[in-house]
Motif scaffolding. Sequence first.
Motif, mmCIF file in Angstrom:
data_model
loop_
_atom_site.group_PDB
_atom_site.id
_atom_site.type_symbol
_atom_site.label_atom_id
_atom_site.label_comp_id
_atom_site.label_asym_id
_atom_site.label_seq_id
_atom_site.Cartn_x
_atom_site.Cartn_y
_atom_site.Cartn_z
ATOM 1 N N ASP A 365 0.833 -1.207 0.000
ATOM 2 C CA ASP A 365 0.000 0.000 0.000
ATOM 3 C C ASP A 365 0.865 1.254 0.000
ATOM 4 O OD1 ASP A 365 -2.334 -1.430 -0.039
ATOM 5 O OD2 ASP A 365 -2.640 -1.371 2.131
ATOM 6 N N LYS A 366 1.935 1.218 0.779
ATOM 7 C CA LYS A 366 2.819 2.386 0.846
ATOM 8 C C LYS A 366 3.629 2.539 -0.440
ATOM 9 C CE LYS A 366 3.162 2.460 5.883
ATOM 10 N NZ LYS A 366 4.047 2.310 7.068
ATOM 11 N N ILE A 367 3.951 1.417 -1.076
ATOM 12 C CA ILE A 367 4.629 1.482 -2.373
ATOM 13 C C ILE A 367 3.719 2.149 -3.398
ATOM 14 C CG2 ILE A 367 5.480 0.102 -4.307
ATOM 15 C CD1 ILE A 367 7.480 0.148 -2.099
ATOM 16 N N ARG A 368 2.453 1.726 -3.453
ATOM 17 C CA ARG A 368 1.496 2.318 -4.394
ATOM 18 C C ARG A 368 1.308 3.800 -4.119
ATOM 19 N NH1 ARG A 368 -3.241 3.726 -3.371
ATOM 20 N NH2 ARG A 368 -3.314 2.481 -1.448
ATOM 21 N N LEU A 369 1.150 4.155 -2.854
ATOM 22 C CA LEU A 369 0.960 5.552 -2.492
ATOM 23 C C LEU A 369 2.192 6.381 -2.845
ATOM 24 C CD1 LEU A 369 -0.804 7.698 -1.178
ATOM 25 C CD2 LEU A 369 0.107 7.009 1.050
ATOM 26 N N SER A 370 3.371 5.817 -2.650
ATOM 27 C CA SER A 370 4.607 6.528 -2.992
ATOM 28 C C SER A 370 4.669 6.819 -4.486
ATOM 29 C CB SER A 370 5.820 5.695 -2.570
ATOM 30 O OG SER A 370 5.829 5.470 -1.176
ATOM 31 N N LYS A 371 4.293 5.832 -5.295
ATOM 32 C CA LYS A 371 4.316 6.024 -6.747
ATOM 33 C C LYS A 371 3.325 7.108 -7.162
ATOM 34 C CE LYS A 371 3.947 3.512 -11.111
ATOM 35 N NZ LYS A 371 3.750 2.198 -11.766
ATOM 36 N N GLU A 372 2.143 7.121 -6.563
ATOM 37 C CA GLU A 372 1.152 8.144 -6.888
ATOM 38 C C GLU A 372 1.657 9.531 -6.524
ATOM 39 O OE1 GLU A 372 -2.367 7.012 -4.834
ATOM 40 O OE2 GLU A 372 -2.869 5.372 -6.222
ATOM 41 N N ARG A 373 2.271 9.657 -5.357
ATOM 42 C CA ARG A 373 2.747 10.964 -4.903
ATOM 43 C C ARG A 373 3.888 11.465 -5.795
ATOM 44 N NH1 ARG A 373 1.298 12.818 0.150
ATOM 45 N NH2 ARG A 373 3.238 14.017 0.207
ATOM 46 N N ILE A 374 4.785 10.580 -6.188
ATOM 47 C CA ILE A 374 5.875 10.989 -7.077
ATOM 48 C C ILE A 374 5.314 11.398 -8.436
ATOM 49 C CG2 ILE A 374 7.945 10.189 -8.274
ATOM 50 C CD1 ILE A 374 8.475 8.373 -5.855
ATOM 51 N N GLY A 375 4.324 10.638 -8.932
ATOM 52 C CA GLY A 375 3.702 10.979 -10.208
ATOM 53 C C GLY A 375 2.997 12.317 -10.193
ATOM 54 N N ARG A 376 2.414 12.687 -9.022
ATOM 55 C CA ARG A 376 1.687 13.953 -8.931
ATOM 56 C C ARG A 376 2.615 15.166 -8.871
ATOM 57 N NH1 ARG A 376 -2.326 11.150 -5.579
ATOM 58 N NH2 ARG A 376 -1.169 11.704 -3.698
ATOM 59 N N LEU A 377 3.923 14.936 -8.684
ATOM 60 C CA LEU A 377 4.848 16.066 -8.669
ATOM 61 C C LEU A 377 4.837 16.803 -10.005
ATOM 62 C CD1 LEU A 377 7.963 14.535 -6.857
ATOM 63 C CD2 LEU A 377 6.383 16.252 -5.943
ATOM 64 N N GLY A 378 4.669 16.051 -11.092
ATOM 65 C CA GLY A 378 4.645 16.674 -12.408
ATOM 66 C C GLY A 378 6.016 16.886 -13.017
ATOM 67 N N TYR A 379 7.077 16.335 -12.382
ATOM 68 C CA TYR A 379 8.427 16.521 -12.888
ATOM 69 C C TYR A 379 8.877 15.371 -13.784
ATOM 70 C CZ TYR A 379 8.412 19.381 -8.606
ATOM 71 O OH TYR A 379 8.081 20.252 -7.603
ATOM 72 N N PHE A 380 8.123 14.285 -13.799
ATOM 73 C CA PHE A 380 8.582 13.077 -14.470
ATOM 74 C C PHE A 380 7.522 12.563 -15.439
ATOM 75 C CE2 PHE A 380 10.060 13.007 -9.980
ATOM 76 C CZ PHE A 380 11.378 13.377 -10.224
ATOM 77 N N THR A 381 7.991 12.049 -16.583
ATOM 78 C CA THR A 381 7.076 11.427 -17.541
ATOM 79 C C THR A 381 6.792 9.984 -17.164
ATOM 80 O OG1 THR A 381 8.945 10.830 -18.956
ATOM 81 C CG2 THR A 381 7.832 12.910 -19.426
#
Length: 752
Positions: A365-381
């Motif tokens: 669950d924390k892995i999934r949440l971490s990926k979502e939060r990194i994706g929401r930064l908007g710095y990475f494709t």
Amino acid sequence: MPLQAAESFVVKDIRVEGLQRVEPGTVFSYLPIQVGETFTQAKGAESIKALYSTGFFRDVQIQAQGNVLIVIVEERPTISRIEFTGMKEFDQEVVRKSLRAVGVAEARFYDKALIDKAEQELKRQYVSKGLYAAEVVATVTPVERNQVAIFFNIDEGPVAKIQEINFIGNKVFSESTLLGEMQLKTGGWLSWYSKDNLYSKQKLTADLETIRSYYLNRGYLEFVIDSTQVSITPDKKGIFLTISISEGKKFTVKNMRLAGELLGKEAELKQVLALKAGDTFSSAKLAETTKAIAEILGSYGYAFASINPQPDIRRDLAEVDITLVVDPGRRVYVRQVNITGNAKTRDVVVRREMRQFESSWFDSDKIRLSKERIGRLGYFTETDISTADVPGSPDQVDVNVAVKEKPTGAINIGAGFSSTEKLILSAGINQENAFGTGTAIGLNFSLGKINQNLTLSQFDPYFTDDGISRYTDLYYRSSKPLYYVGDPDYQIKTVGSNIKFGVPYTEVDRVFFGTGIEIFSIYATTNTPIPYQQYVQDFGTSVPGRLQTYNVPITAAWARDGRDSALIPSKGSLQQLSAEVGTPVGDLTFYRLFGQYQKYHSFSKGNILSFNGEVGYGEAYGSKPFPIMKNYFVGGIGSVRGYAPGSLGPNYFNTITGTFQPTGGQSKIVTNVEYTFPVPGSGVDKTLRLFTFVDGGNAFGENINLVLRYSYGLGLSWISPLGPLKFSYGLPVNAQPTDNIQRLQFQVGTAF
């Protein structure tokens, strides 16, 4: 002395003749005979065979002069260049890379067999794209220094269009139902845009999988696609598809069991069973169940859990028992988190979004949440999180975070057009990730007929280490409110600055606190709406027709954003509350409250039902009335369509223009219900959609009279290359003579 006449002898020297590009050492490395060894006829034949097999030479001869072995070679020509003419369907650089993988590339040796193979492979690729009439001819042209140039001359021809799609063996579902599940069509009025009538092998493969899933999700456990026949017309312009299927029986789940090592969590695991006894079998629900069980076990540290469904089919009863055999594997904890790909972005910017910590149990669950939060930064494709075993430590894993950065800075010059503002010009310099710190800075301006804005802003998402954000801005705004016809001097100017802090208290909730200063200047004449004249007269300066005042507000807000997308949301909700209070430190003593709720529900095939509700309320305290420049305006796109923008609510009759002119209100209510669906023939394309709507709302003065204006209509939205475009045609339901009707409304344009 020719090889045939040579006797056996001890080789004292080896000489190579005819080399141009190949190094002598390369030849010696392939020769099976060395100096000091005895040469024989067998050794000679073996040497010739070995040199031919390298692919470097087109002729090899071996001679002997005394005890000296002479190797005479003729090198194959090398490829000087590869050119493509007539290629439009594929990117030439991509094709060059694919040819290089099979040995056809510049500076490599020419091999006719490989060129023929490349020619056939290109033809096959065109056929897979539906270009059956494509012709590929490779021409080899000799050039100087034993080189050749390869020219692939291509005539792509027309794409074969689908004329007819037939199903054989379908009894339960009609042909029209199955065709509705497919991307490929026989064509329609929008096929010029969607290209759904152009045959593609990849699309057909995807459609067959969709049909298979359609049956498996409805209980047809033994569904089989027997054959697929693709026929082409003699002119290679038409395609006929015939799909033969066997539906089988519809199966019901009789028993659903859990087996294996359940770790004492059987009750918890049973709660996530999407497929239960008595349900019609569904492969989608079965996959959902296995995924949910794996996620639960993963949240307890079992990163490598496997769930193996074992069906027991009883064909005579059309029933199936399903046993889920659970193997949790070993429990592991995270040794370290490794981050790669962030060449510009600082490591801490990514690491602070991680919710999976080092030296703690692995938690999916924390892995999934971490990926979502990194994706929401908007710095990475791209963001990918994977695990890797630690050698020698079976109870440890490393978490590897791989990101792919995108440019985060932009200099934009934009233009747009709306039915209200007419031509809008804009420009800006923005950097979302300044110096790789995650801080955003920007300078933007927009210039329209009604509104002009200049803003300098800075946003630090981690002003403190525990995630408190800070937003600051400095702005200038000039507004000539709607319906200023007859009074070109009527204007409101605002200069101000704000600072706001956001405090997260859950993963999706954040509260905001802020303050600022605003300086208002209102310019009025005898033609200005009377409420504005009165406000300037009561609280203005010694300069006739001008009011200059300032406000020191305190703001507070709460927001919870659970939408799946800010641009094209299809599910989730948005909730926010905000309050603004003008303090006695300034000239304005008032408060404004605002609340908004949005909800999105997605149906199959891109159908979305959405609801939006907004409530705003303002009131004055102290001796001064509510500041008129803080009024709410209702009407137009984003509010109540079918009515002119900002036209609803309190108004007055302008005797000069002979029209009713709005002044806005202290309070407002807006409600919108919208049903969005893809344009027929466009599949599930989210960028081009139709919608129908029902709107209601109004603005109110000091005395609230809950009489709303309503409208309904339809529209078209398109995420075009130049930005979002939206058309709507609204029909007012209960319009009054004082209302300003505007049925057709549109808005288009962002920075380009």
